[in-house]
Design an enzyme around this catalytic site. Structure first.
Site, mmCIF file in Angstrom:
data_model
loop_
_atom_site.group_PDB
_atom_site.id
_atom_site.type_symbol
_atom_site.label_atom_id
_atom_site.label_comp_id
_atom_site.label_asym_id
_atom_site.label_seq_id
_atom_site.Cartn_x
_atom_site.Cartn_y
_atom_site.Cartn_z
ATOM 1 C CB CYS A 62 -0.918 0.027 1.227
ATOM 2 S SG CYS A 62 -2.051 -1.354 1.304
ATOM 3 N N GLY A 105 0.896 -0.058 -5.075
ATOM 4 C CA GLY A 105 -0.360 -0.803 -5.109
ATOM 5 C C GLY A 105 -1.153 -0.452 -6.347
ATOM 6 C CG ASN A 133 2.530 1.014 3.683
ATOM 7 O OD1 ASN A 133 2.429 -0.118 3.222
ATOM 8 N ND2 ASN A 133 3.667 1.686 3.680
ATOM 9 N N GLY A 134 1.060 -1.514 5.641
ATOM 10 C CA GLY A 134 1.731 -2.455 6.519
ATOM 11 C C GLY A 134 0.874 -3.671 6.761
ATOM 12 C CE1 TYR A 161 10.964 -5.044 -7.567
ATOM 13 C CE2 TYR A 161 9.221 -5.020 -5.938
ATOM 14 C CZ TYR A 161 9.630 -5.191 -7.243
ATOM 15 O OH TYR A 161 8.730 -5.495 -8.214
#
Length: 486
Positions: free
Chosen positions: A18, A44, A119-120, A259
């Protein structure tokens, strides 16, 4: 019947789940949020949503698909009135993506409207969810983010910020959260700081987002990172920083450098692009080999390949050309078409590789299936030798903090020796960057005597938090939780 070729080709890649973007106090809040989400699209691609507040009511627009497909029209943005907005882009690891799971999630609480974007991944989210349902909670989604809404709603604290912090105390795992109320924008980062959260400013307006590239797209200024364990409250009166958790050393996710983050973002005071080039240089120092050409696996392998080429003096060439316009095709997904899938996205540049000793540089190997196809492509294009160099260590352990990794048994490096991996992929030689090499590239001498200590469990098995949902029966459903996490 159509087929999502791009999704199939990416099945062997790591994915971050996310990205979040929130802005408080700007007349074009929703439009700026849409632009910010566009910059975060790499985090995302399955769904996007925006919630705005106009001083009297909240408006919500949530869609499946890309930001540009839904939030570029004046009609949609026009429905998102107000000077405050919160947005989210989402990728779910497995299972069906459905509209009820698209964030930000919103609820009317006793204290007023409350929207949250996450996010997570919570490593006790399933446990908390079961406890809440047993106590009578009614869940509308299958996202662990909804747990946060329930915890805030059930808190006995009087002020909204206190209720929010009360909820945070129950959470385990990784989270970068942004919440919007009728009077505040609230950001929070977990005590380990695993997932990133950035503070920015645009003409006196404050912004919270996942990466600095989201600030760049709207011409905003980077202020600082939200620190691990910090809660920031943005109101008409300015910014307040709260420290509800005991201070501990930060452990940011090392994969943001390897990445996930966009190359043009800045994280921890370091250019992501420069760090990835440094990883390539370290990789060359550890495992250089005689060759004629250095070829990146596009696009993620490009910076490391540049660093590798500069360190060795071997020419850098685009020996693989990527088609950026692969998406859905009308062709039935027969086995023949599936076998051609890699060529729809990547094609060998024969003029560069024919008759050459080629070093392929990529950022990681997960299952290894795509690597097999890329290597075969090089040989079919006439490469004399193919050597593979990976600018991260072998991934031996699954992630439970918001990265899509398969079960451990499906990770190539978890089930095979280096020689067995080399044979499986079909290369003349294979080498990975060491864990210490990663730390040197980021600017630290080594993981045993350096700070910060990154979250590097995928390589080392050193998980920084409890994994409550993996214990007992709940562990069997961990993957279903990860399917809809944040």
């Amino acid at each position: 019947m159509s087929m999502d070729i791009d999704s199939g080709l990416n099945a062997d890649r790591l994915r971050e789940e996310c990205g979040v973007f929130g802005i408080y106090g700007h007349p074009d809040a929703a439009a700026l949020t849409a632009l910010g989400l566009h910059a975060l699209q790499h985090r995302g691609q399955e769904a996007a949503g925006i919630v705005s507040f106009d001083g009297g009511r909240f408006q919500t627009e949530r869609r499946l698909g890309l930001v540009g497909d839904h939030f570029s029209s004046e009609k949609v943005i026009g429905r998102l009135q107000g000077s405050s907005a919160l947005g989210h882009v989402r990728y779910s690891t497995t299972g069906e993506t459905i509209l009820r799971n698209v964030q930000p999630l919103f609820a009317e609480l006793a204290a007023g409207g409350f929207a949250v974007a996450h996010n997570g991944n919570l490593t006790n989210g399933l446990t908390l969810r079961r406890e809440l349902i047993a106590q009578g909670a009614i869940c509308q989604s299958t996202s662990d983010t909804e747990v946060i809404l329930h915890l805030v709603a059930r808190s006995q604290k009087s002020r909204m910020v206190e209720r929010y912090i009360d909820a945070l105390r129950a959470l385990e795992g990784a989270y970068a959260l942004v919440a919007l109320t009728n009077k505040k924008l609230i950001g929070a980062r977990d005590p380990n700081g695993i997932r990133p959260l950035i503070l920015g400013e645009l003409n006196g307006t404050h912004i919270l987002c996942s990466e600095t590239c989201a600030l760049d797209i709207i011409g905003a200024k980077y202020i600082r990172e939200i620190e691990n364990g910090e809660v920031v409250v943005i109101t008409d009166g300015g910014i307040e920083s709260l420290r509800p958790f005991p201070r501990t050393p930060a452990r940011p996710c090392i994969f943001e450098y390897i990445y996930f983050s966009r190359p043009d973002s800045i994280l921890g005071g370091r250019s992501i692009y420069d760090v990835r080039k440094a990883m390539g240089r370290e990789l060359a120092r550890e495992s250089a080999i005689a060759a004629d050409v250095i070829v990146p696996v596009p696009d993620s392998g490009v910076p490391a390949a540049i660093g590798y080429a500069r360190e060795t003096g071997i020419p850098f060439e685009l020996g693989i050309i990527r088609n950026h316009y692969v998406g859905r095709t009308f062709i039935e997904p027969t086995q023949t078409i599936r076998s051609l899938g890699v060529k729809l996205k990547h094609n060998a540049n024969r003029a560069v590789v024919e008759g050459k000793r080629v070093v392929l540089v990529d950022d990681s190997i997960v299952r290894g299936t795509t690597s097999v196809k890329i290597v075969r492509m090089m040989y079919e294009a006439g490469a004399r030798e193919v050597h593979m160099r990976i600018s991260s260590p072998p991934i031996k352990h699954p992630d439970f903090y918001g990265i899509d990794t398969p079960e451990q048994k499906s990770l190539l490096a978890a089930t095979r020796t280096l020689e067995e991996m080399r044979q499986y992929i079909g290369v003349d030689s294979l080498a990975f960057l060491s864990v210490d090499g990663v730390y040197r590239a980021v600017g630290y001498p080594g993981r045993d005597n350096a700070r910060p200590q990154f979250t590097d469990h995928c390589f080392t098995g050193d998980y920084p938090t409890h994994l409550t949902d993996l214990a007992g029966e709940t562990g069997k459903q961990q993957l279903s939780l990860l399917a809809e996490a944040g």
